[in-house]
Each structure stands twice: as structure tokens, then as C-alpha cells.
Write an enzyme that holds these catalytic residues in place. Structure first.
Site, PDB file in Angstrom:
ATOM      1  N   GLY A 106       0.833  -1.196   0.000  1.00 30.08           N
ATOM      2  CA  GLY A 106       0.000   0.000   0.000  1.00 30.08           C
ATOM      3  C   GLY A 106       0.864   1.241   0.000  1.00 30.08           C
ATOM      4  CB  SER A 107       0.099   4.630   1.253  1.00 25.65           C
ATOM      5  OG  SER A 107      -1.222   4.495   0.824  1.00 25.65           O
ATOM      6  CB  THR A 108       4.701   1.849   3.271  1.00 27.89           C
ATOM      7  OG1 THR A 108       4.125   0.626   2.851  1.00 27.89           O
ATOM      8  CG2 THR A 108       4.249   2.162   4.665  1.00 27.89           C
ATOM      9  CE  LYS A 152       0.029   6.436  -2.377  1.00 26.08           C
ATOM     10  NZ  LYS A 152      -1.158   6.748  -1.583  1.00 26.08           N
TER      11      LYS A 152
END
Lengths: 588, 166
Positions: free
Chosen positions: A283-285, A287
Site C-alpha cells: 500500500g501507501s508505504t 509511495k
């Protein structure tokens, strides 16, 4: 003739006739005498050799007597201990007695089986009776007895019951470091973790093997994760504390865990190592990496905006933000609000080949380098198309282990050079030496990019999704992540993996703290949210506020103007959109 | 007659003596070896005991157990970031020292009383000014049941106090 004359004559005659015989005898005696004196000389020489040459002189020279080899040989039989970085025992071998029976010597199996089942717990009457009737001359009845049990069996006085000395592996810390230390079989063979990967070395015995783990931090991490998992009624989780500078893993815990003393009763879920073997869509980690790639390769200005007003359509897929900001976002805003559309656009800017190479350089496409055998191979698309680049930029369509995330992000925030995680303490280094295994020579991103990323990650904690991870004085920075799990080929909105990756102190990162919670369920306190910012970030904050005083790190309270993220504030347009931001990705 | 020549006697006695020496040396070696073996097995036993005790020590010092014990028996709390003070100068000045520092009283020798004092000298130098010191204050110790319980526990565990029933 007188008798005397006769005698004299006869004597003379004897003298005369035996003269040569006497001479011969004399010669022989001399020869024998010589022979014996030669032997005595040899014995004497040997005595001098043994007492003086071999006995006294080496002692005078101070060399070690040959006998001292024996105790070492005895020690060899013991499997070496495993200790943590402070010398606390994680695994040790103790001598125990194991009971076996020689059925040929047992006259009355019924009586012996009855007596045994009554005195020793764990021995079943029927099973023992069956064993005692066999034709064999050697049958194990119970391995690794306690001294008290052995005493009771000796009291029975049965000649057919005999003992053999064995070594039992003891794990004094129990579940605390089960997945990293691993466990071993009853025959002393390592079956998991360090016990397995260092089996040969440990079997040789000798000096204990020191791990980089710190049992106190391990406890803090496990305690806080346990609380979080209980609070959000989650399935499990993984947590890592790593020294960013040396790559040493200070604590790593995978929940649910098991008692290494008794692994046979553990469920597969408990035995499974979530830290290195499990691969998840982060997920967003993720990014962190796509943003770092953009900053490093394209060197854009931070004020550059990405249009997130409408969902991004690529082929059959639509990428949208869960709480759309509905306006163009600057780079810090995309990172802070964790906008999927923005990150996908960033990935598009970086380009498929460049992003793939960047991930590959960070080691995200290969099994992680760590000294245990349970390592999961990351799941990446076999053929990278543009859609894969877009989703990989915000952490979907690619699965890596939690340790991948921690080590790759550490490489970026520590100054841009690659760090490899390690579990084995290099004792020469631990005594104040320079870190030799982690050369600062593989550069991933520039110093400037590293600094920008530190600022961005601090911004996430001061103004973004991870406010609950902040610990005043320690300048925590990080990134939350919330991914939906794939159930039957579709993303399930109810089943999430919420994570937070934090670093502190952010101006010169030293420690990384990663918390991942599997399938948390929203509570009243979290207003029904089960995202990384609500679940994992508070746990990471609690871990940091417990571990920092323990490690003696001084807090430095800074004003807002001195904060690392302060220079990014001009790039934020609107302050009302703060707080728990959900970032999701759906396939249609 | 000829058998008991001096040289024969000498050789015989020498061989007997060396034989006896050899025997006694062999016996000594055997004895020493048995002592050595006993010592060695005692060392091995001791080492084994040490291993067991070390394992037990680390088992009893598990962090979760210590945490529970401290929570139940002591008035200690984990250190928090707020409680860390990098500089002693920043510490609040609320702790009254248990024994206040006191200047040693100046002893005036007897002959000083008759000593002639120069006129120019200030009056104050002869007799020291007595400044009243603040009254020593005991920092208030918390008196709560938990503390009493812990003291009682300590007393019970000390064998000299007749406690300690294994």
C-alpha cells in the site's frame, strides 16, 4: 698314586679339556651383560626423555599440557548457545536424562507400565505396555526427563529401565523471539530461524552466537503490537525495529507466535514468519520509493502539481482516491494526503523501465538478504506494462515482505546509500569498531533526495496521516500504508493490511520502527477506521516513546520554525483536509 | 662367594631401588590421575549447574515477568520521554536537600579575645555573623499500602526474620 695327585691330575685334565667351553660361557655372559646394559641405557634414555624432555621442559617453556584438550572435546558435544546483543540467553542446551527400556530385561511389563504411568507425567499406560512387549532391545519411553522424574524412576529399581544423557534445547525467552531464533528438533537439529541457518556452526559448539536483537526492545515491540491487535481485533501482524545506520535488526516480531519449546502444538499461522517469509501488498508505504524515484531522477520542483480531480482511467482499471481532494496537489501534498492518483501520475512520469530498475536497485524484486532461510520471494508482475507501473507507484500489484520495506526505506533516509539488514552481531564492530559489513558505497539516491524524503516523511507526521505516531522531542517521521487484501482475485474492502513505517530522530535517522497489522477492524475510538494512521501509527508512537528513554536518547523539543518539515509548509494549500486519509485502489 | 661381588650387589640394589621408585611413581601418577578425573568431572558438573542457573536466571528475568513484578510491587514506572532531562540545570528546584550544607562554625581561639584589634579593621571580622539556616525538611515519602506490602514481602523473604518457607 695318592688321591690328591689323582685329583690334581683330574683337575688339570678338566682344566685342559673344558677350557674352551668356559671361555665360550664367559664370552656369552659378557654379551648378555652388554645386551642388558644396552637395554638399561635405552630405558634410561627413555626415562630422561619422558621426565625431562617431555615432562619438565615444556612446562618450563610454558606451553600447554596435552591433557587440556579433553574438556574442550566434552564441550564440543553441546550445541552452542544463542544470545542477544546484551548477552541474554535466547537458546541454550542443557544436559538431561532420557528414559529408554530394554524389554528383554523386563520380566513383568504390566507392573512396570503401571508404576511408570503413575509416577511420571506424560507416560501413558497402554502405550508403554505395548512398547515393553516388543522384541526390540531399545525403545524410547520419554525423552528429556526432569531431575525429579529421573529420581522417581530410579526409585523403582527396575533393571530394564535405563537412561541416556541427552541435550535439550531450552528457550528461556519463550515466544519473545520465536521467529528469528527459530527452534530445533528433539535430536538437536535446527528446524527454523537462526537455529536452522546456522545449524552446522551451532552443532559444533563453542562460543555462543550473538544476535543483533535486544530482548528489551523485542518485548516493547511485542507488547505494543499485542495491544493493538487485541484492540482492533486483528488476525496478526509484524513489527520490526532496525538500526538504520548499521542495518542491525534490534527487534522483529511476528504475531501470532508460538513457544519454540514445543513447536509441534503450534498452528501453521503461528509458525509462519510474517517478517521475512510473508509477502504483502504494502500500500501507501510504497509511495516513499516512487516519490524518491521521481525526486532523484526527474529533479522536479516541489511545487509541481498533479491533477487529482478525477479518477485515473487506464484500460479496464480505474485508480481513485478514497477521500478525493478534488484539486491539483503539490508533491508534499500528494505524499502527505497519500493520494493514489498523484502517486500513479508520479510513477508515470518516472517511466516503467526507470521505476522497475529503481525498485530492483533497492532489492525489492529479490528475496531480502537476511541470515535466516525463511525468505519470501516478492511477487512482481512478470511483464511490466504501464498499468503495473502506475499501481506499483502506490504499492499495489507488487508484494514484498515487511523487511523489504524497512531496509529499502532505511537506505533512502540514511543518506541514500544501500543498507543490508543483518541479524548476526559482528562482535568486532559491537566493541566500537567501524561498521565494516555495510559499506557506504552503493548509492541509491542523492544526499539531497534523501534530505527531501526526510522532510516529506516528517510532514506526514506533523500534518498528514500519521499524527498519532508523533512523540514530542524525537521528531518522528514516517509513512502510513493501508492496503486491501486480495480475496478470490478481488480486492476486499473489509480486509485491510494497515501499516506504519517510522524513523526517528528525523534530522539524522537512527532507528526505523515498522508496524503492520493484518485485518484490523475499526473501533468506536477510531470512528470505525482501520487504516494505517489509526491502527499502526499509534502503536509505533507507543513503541518509540518506550524505547527511546530505554536507549538513553535525549529528546530535543523544537519550535515549529525549526522543524524539518517547516520549509515544506508553503507548498500546502489547504489546511482543513487533514487527518485519517484513506487511500484505496479498486479494479473493475 | 663370587656371586656376592660388590658390583653385583650394587647393581642389584640399584635395580631394586629403581624398581621401587618406578612403582611408587606409577602409583602416584595413578592417584593424581584419579584426583584429576574427579576434579574434572566436578568441573563439568559445576559447568552444567552454571548453565542451568544461567538459563533459569534469564528465564526469571524475562521482560514481561519483570514488568508485571515491578507493576505489582514497586512504585516505579517506565521512563517516559517527558521525564528525561538532558541537563541537570533544567531540573526544577523543588528537592530540599536532606542534610543542608552547613558552613563549619569558625572557632575563635581564646587568646583572640585579648588580642588587640587594629582600629582600621572592620568590626565584623572578629565575630562571625550567624545566619539562621533554613530548617531541614524531610522530603515527604509516599506512605501507601503497596510500599508496606513490599517491605513486608522483603522481611518475609529474609531467612533471618524467620520467614522463607520454601
Amino acid at each position: 698314586m695318592s688321591i690328591v695327585t689323582r685329583l690334581r691330575k683330574s683337575r688339570l685334565r678338566i682344566d685342559g679339556s673344558k677350557r674352551s667351553a668356559l671361555d665360550m660361557a664367559h664370552g656369552r655372559l659378557t654379551l648378555i651383560g652388554l645386551g642388558f646394559s644396552l637395554l638399561y641405557l635405552m630405558v634410561g634414555a627413555r626415562v630422561v626423555d619422558l621426565t625431562v624432555l617431555q615432562g619438565v621442559l615444556p612446562r618450563l617453556n610454558g606451553s600447554v599440557a596435552e591433557r587440556t584438550l579433553e574438556p574442550e572435546l566434552q564441550q564440543m558435544a553441546l550445541r552452542a548457545d544463542i544470545i542477544d546483543r546484551n548477552g541474554v540467553l535466547l537458546a541454550t542446551s542443557l544436559e538431561t536424562a532420557s528414559l529408554y527400556a530394554d524389554p528383554a530385561l523386563i520380566s513383568d511389563p504390566l507392573r512396570v507400565a503401571t508404576a511408570l504411568s503413575q509416577t511420571v507425567p506424560g507416560i501413558v499406560y497402554g502405550d508403554t505396555l505395548e512398547k515393553l512387549q516388543r522384541k526390540s532391545r531399545f525403545i524410547w519411553l520419554k525423552r528429556n526427563l526432569t531431575p525429579e522424574e529421573q529420581y522417581r524412576i530410579l526409585e523403582l529399581g527396575e533393571p530394564g529401565l535405563q537412561f541416556q544423557t541427552e541435550y535439550k534445547r531450552i528457550y528461556p525467552q519463550g515466544e519473545l523471539s520465536a521467529h528469528m531464533v527459530g527452534y530445533s528438533s528433539v535430536d538437536g537439529q535446527g528446524l527454523a530461524g537462526v537455529e536452522r541457518s546456522f545449524d552446522k556452526l551451532l552443532a559444533k559448539g563453542g562460543k555462543p552466537l550473538a544476535l543483533t536483537l535486544d530482548i528489551r526492545l523485542q518485548h516493547i515491540l511485542r507488547r505494543e503490537m499485542g495491544k493493538t491487535i487485541h484492540e482492533f481485533n486483528a488476525k496478526g501482524g509484524a513489527g520490526i525495529i532496525m538500526d538504520v545506520v548499521s542495518g542491525e535488526i534490534l527487534a522483529a516480531t511476528s504475531l501470532p507466535d508460538f513457544d519454540p519449546q514445543n513447536p509441534s502444538v503450534a498452528t501453521p499461522d503461528q509458525l509462519f514468519n510474517n517478517i521475512t517469509l510473508g509477502v504483502y501488498e504494502p500500500g501507501s508505504t510504497m509511495k516513499i520509493f516512487s516519490t524518491a524515484a521521481l525526486l532523484d531522477l526527474k529533479n522536479p520542483s516541489l511545487g509541481m502539481t498533479f491533477d487529482t480531480t478525477k479518477p485515473l482511467k487506464v484500460g479496464r482499471h480505474t485508480i481513485h482516491d478514497y477521500h478525493p481532494e478534488n484539486r491539483p496537489l503539490t508533491i508534499p501534498e500528494v505524499f502527505m494526503h497519500s493520494s493514489n492518483i498523484g502517486s500513479a501520475l508520479m510513477g508515470q512520469m518516472v517511466g516503467t523501465e526507470a521505476l522497475k530498475n529503481f525498485y530492483s536497485d533497492l532489492g525489492m524484486l529479490d528475496p531480502v538478504t537476511i541470515e535466516i532461510a525463511e525468505k519470501g520471494r516478492p511477487l512482481a508482475p512478470a511483464q511490466w506494462r504501464e498499468i503495473n507501473t502506475l499501481t506499483a507507484a502506490f504499492g499495489h500489484g507488487i508484494s514484498v515482505s515487511p523487511l523489504h520495506i524497512v531496509s529499502a526505506a532505511s537506505s533512502i533516509v540514511r543518506g541514500g546509500t544501500l543498507v543490508k539488514p543483518t541479524l548476526i552481531l559482528n562482535e568486532a564492530q559491537a566493541k566500537g569498531g567501524k561498521n565494516a559489513t555495510n559499506h557506504d558505497d552503493i548509492r541509491i539516491v542523492s544526499q539531497q533526495t534523501s534530505h527531501r524524503m526526510r522532510q516529506l516523511m516528517r510532514l506526514v507526521v506533523t500534518d498528514g496521516t500519521a499524527k498519532k505516531a508523533d512523540v514530542p522531542g524525537y521528531n518522528v517521521g514516517g509513512k502510513t500504508g493501508t492496503a486491501e487484501k486480495i480475496v478470490n482475485g478481488r480486492y476486499d474492502r473489509q480486509k485491510k493490511i494497515s501499516s506504519f513505517l517510522g524513523f526517528f530522530p528525523m534530522e539524522a535517522p537512527r532507528y526505523a520502527v515498522f508496524i503492520m497489522v493484518d485485518e484490523p477492524k475499526g473501533t468506536k475510538q477510531s470512528y470505525g477506521y482501520a487504516t494505517g494512521g489509526w491502527v499502526a501509527a499509534p502503536a509505533a508512537g507507543a513503541v518509540i516513546s518506550s524505547m527511546a528513554p530505554l536507549l538513553g536518547i535525549e529528546p530535543h523539543l523544537t519550535d515549529d520554525e525549526d522543524d524539518l518539515s517547516f520549509t515544506l509548509k508553503p507548498y500546502l494549500h489547504d489546511k482543513k483536509h487533514q487527518g485519517g486519509q484513506l487511500a484505496t485502489f479498486t479494479t473493475e | 662367594m663370587k656371586i656376592f661381588k660388590l658390583s653385583t650387589l650394587l647393581a642389584l640394589s640399584l635395580s631394586v631401588a629403581s624398581g621401587a621408585m618406578l612403582f611408587s611413581t606409577a602409583q602416584k601418577v595413578q592417584q593424581t590421575e584419579s584426583v584429576l578425573n574427579r576434579a574434572r568431572s566436578a568441573v563439568a558438573q559445576e559447568q552444567q549447574t552454571i548453565r542451568v542457573l544461567r538459563a533459569e536466571w534469564d528465564y526469571l528475568n524475562r521482560p514481561d515477568r519483570l514488568e508485571a513484578l515491578v507493576k505489582n510491587n514497586l512504585e516505579l514506572a517506565p521512563a517516559k520521554p517527558e521525564t528525561l532531562q538532558p541537563d541537570t540545570a533544567d531540573l526544577p528546584n523543588v528537592f530540599v536537600p536532606f542534610v543542608p550544607a552547613r558552613k563549619p562554625a569558625r572557632i575563635i581561639p581564646e587568646d583572640a579575645l585579648v588580642k588587640t584589634v587594629p582600629v582600621s579593621s572592620p568590626e565584623g571580622e572578629l565575630l562571625p555573623q550567624t545566619v539562621p539556616l533554613p530548617k531541614p525538611q524531610m522530603p515527604e515519602m509516599p506512605q501507601e499500602p503497596a510500599r508496606d506490602q513490599f517491605q513486608k514481602l522483603l522481611n518475609d523473604l529474609t531467612p533471618a526474620n524467620g520467614g522463607d518457607k520454601p
